[in-house]
Design an enzyme around this catalytic site. Structure first.
Site, short mmCIF file in Angstrom:
data_model
loop_
_atom_site.label_atom_id
_atom_site.label_comp_id
_atom_site.label_asym_id
_atom_site.label_seq_id
_atom_site.Cartn_x
_atom_site.Cartn_y
_atom_site.Cartn_z
N PRO A 31 52.70 59.70 21.02
CA PRO A 31 51.59 59.57 21.95
C PRO A 31 51.82 58.37 22.86
O PRO A 31 52.15 57.28 22.38
CB PRO A 31 50.38 59.35 21.03
CG PRO A 31 50.97 58.76 19.78
CD PRO A 31 52.34 59.35 19.64
N MET A 32 51.66 58.58 24.17
CA MET A 32 51.82 57.48 25.13
C MET A 32 50.72 57.57 26.17
O MET A 32 50.57 58.59 26.84
CB MET A 32 53.20 57.55 25.81
CG MET A 32 54.37 57.28 24.89
SD MET A 32 55.97 57.46 25.75
CE MET A 32 56.11 59.26 25.81
N CYS A 115 49.53 50.39 18.43
CA CYS A 115 49.52 49.94 19.81
C CYS A 115 49.48 48.41 19.87
O CYS A 115 48.59 47.79 19.30
CB CYS A 115 48.33 50.52 20.57
SG CYS A 115 48.31 50.02 22.31
N GLY A 216 61.07 54.25 17.55
CA GLY A 216 61.55 53.01 18.15
C GLY A 216 63.00 53.07 18.58
O GLY A 216 63.89 53.20 17.73
N ASP A 217 63.25 53.02 19.89
CA ASP A 217 64.60 52.95 20.46
C ASP A 217 65.48 54.16 20.17
O ASP A 217 66.70 54.06 20.22
CB ASP A 217 65.33 51.69 19.98
CG ASP A 217 64.68 50.40 20.44
OD1 ASP A 217 63.78 50.48 21.29
OD2 ASP A 217 65.06 49.33 19.95
#
Length: 343
Positions: A31-32, A115, A216-217
Site C-alpha cells: 500500500p502506498m 508508516c 524493503g528495497d
C-alpha cells in the site's frame, strides 16, 4: 546478508493463505498513499501481483466524506480478495473503521504500523505505535474481535536501531489472531534512508507460524529470490520498485519459476501499458484530476528512458486528457523511429 545463512529451496507455484483466501503468487503490491489507487492495483494484478492493498485510510470515519477518501474506498470491479489498509491509534476507532470497511466490501483488513511519516506518527499511529506494545496488543485484539474477516499487520523492525522489537510485536500479533504479517526491513527512525536489513525479517519468520511478507528495497527478480531464500518469507511485498514498472511482478514470477530473466518490455508494450493506465486514471478521477494524477506516473514510467527529461517537462504542462494521450503516442513514435534507424 551473510553467506553462512542457511537458505531454503524455493517451491514453484508456492501458495499461502490469509484466512479463506489462497494467494497463488509470491508477489504483493505494498500500500502506498497517492499511488496504489484502484487503476494501479488492477494493473499490477493483471501483471502478476497475487495480492494488492489499498492506499492507507484513516481510521477516523468522520473524515471519510472527502472525495479522496471516497475514491480510496472504491473497489468496483476488483478481483478478490479486496484488502484495505487502515491507520489510527485508538482501538475502538480502528475496530469501527474495520467494521465499516467490511460492510463496504473489504475482505481483508490490514492495519498500518509501518508508516514513518511525521504527520501519521504525530497522531500516535503508523510506526509510532511500536513504542507501546500494550497498545499494539489492545488494537490488534479489538480489531480481530470486531470483524469476521482476516486481519493482517504491516509494521517495521522497531522504533529505532536500539529498539528493534519486531519479534515481540510479531508474537503479540499472532496471539491476537492476526493472520499475516508484512515487515519492512527498516526502523521508524530510518524512514526510507540507508539499506533495508533482512535478519530481523528472518527472525520473525522463525518466531511465528503465520505467513510473513518481506518488504524493503526489493527492486529486481534476483533481489526478490535472494530475500525469499534468506528470510524464508512466504512472499515479497513490492512498493516503490513498481512505480513506473508494474511489470516487475511478471518478471519476478518468471525468475522464481525458471531462474531466467525476462527481457525488458519492448517500447511498444511500455507504450500500450502506459496508455491503458492513463485511460483508467482519466476514467477513475475524471477529466480534471485524471490528467494531474497522470503526471507523476508518466515521470515514473519514463525516468529510465534516455532523453525523456524535456518531454516530461512538456507533458507536465498539459492538463487535457486527450492531449496527454496524443503526446505520449507521438513521443513513443519518435523513440520507435530512432530504434528502427539504430537497428
Amino acid at each position: 546478508m551473510t553467506a553462512t545463512t542457511t537458505t531454503r529451496s524455493l517451491q514453484t507455484n508456492h501458495v499461502f493463505s490469509i484466512g479463506p483466501y489462497t494467494i497463488d503468487s509470491q508477489m504483493i503490491l505494498a500500500p502506498m498513499a497517492g499511488v496504489t489507487d484502484r487503476p494501479f492495483r488492477q494493473l499490477c494484478r493483471s501483471l502478476g501481483a497475487g495480492l494488492v492493498i489499498s492506499e492507507m485510510l484513516t481510521a477516523d470515519a468522520s473524515l471519510w466524506g472527502s472525495r479522496k477518501s471516497s475514491l480510496r474506498m472504491d473497489h468496483t470491479g476488483e478481483a478478490e480478495p479486496i484488502a484495505v489498509q487502515i491507520a489510527g491509534g485508538d482501538p475502538d476507532m480502528i475496530a469501527e473503521a474495520a467494521r465499516l470497511n467490511a460492510a463496504n466490501g473489504a475482505q481483508i483488513i490490514d492495519i498500518n504500523m509501518g508508516c514513518p511519516a511525521k504527520k501519521v506518527c504525530k497522531k500516535a499511529a503508523g510506526s509510532a505505535l511500536l513504542k507501546d506494545e500494550q497498545l499494539v496488543a489492545d488494537i490488534l485484539q479489538t480489531v480481530v474481535k470486531s470483524v469476521d474477516i482476516p486481519v493482517t499487520l504491516k509494521f517495521r523492525t522497531g522504533w529505532s536501531n536500539e529498539e528493534r522489537n519486531a519479534v515481540r510485536i510479531a508474537r503479540i500479533a499472532e496471539d491476537a489472531g492476526i493472520q499475516a504479517l508484512a515487515l519492512h526491513g527498516r526502523t521508524r527512525a530510518d524512514a526510507f534512508a540507508g539499506q533495508a536489513e533482512y535478519d530481523t525479517i528472518a527472525s520473525v519468520v522463525n518466531a511465528v507460524k503465520i505467513p510473513v511478507f518481506a518488504n524493503g528495497d526489493i527492486d529486481s527478480p534476483h533481489k526478490a529470490k535472494t530475500v525469499l531464500d534468506y528470510t524464508g518469507a512466504a512472499a515479497v511485498m513490492i512498493g516503490r520498485a513498481a512505480q513506473g514498472r508494474p511489470w516487475i511482478f511478471r518478471e519476478i514470477a518468471h525468475y522464481l519459476q525458471t531462474g531466467e530473466q525476462l527481457p525488458e518490455p519492448s517500447l511498444i508494450e511500455v507504450r500500450d501499458i502506459l496508455s491503458t493506465h492513463l485511460r483508467e486514471l482519466y476514467r477513475f478521477y475524471g477529466e480534471f484530476m485524471g490528467p494531474r494524477i497522470a503526471r507523476k506516473h508518466v515521470s515514473w514510467y519514463l525516468q529510465t528512458v534516455p532523453g525523456s527529461e524535456i518531454f516530461r517537462k512538456t507533458f507536465n504542462a498539459i492538463d487535457n486528457a486527450e492531449e496527454q494521450q496524443t503526446s505520449i503516442q507521438n513521443f513513443f513514435e519518435q523513440l520507435l523511429t530512432k530504434e528502427e534507424k539504430a537497428a
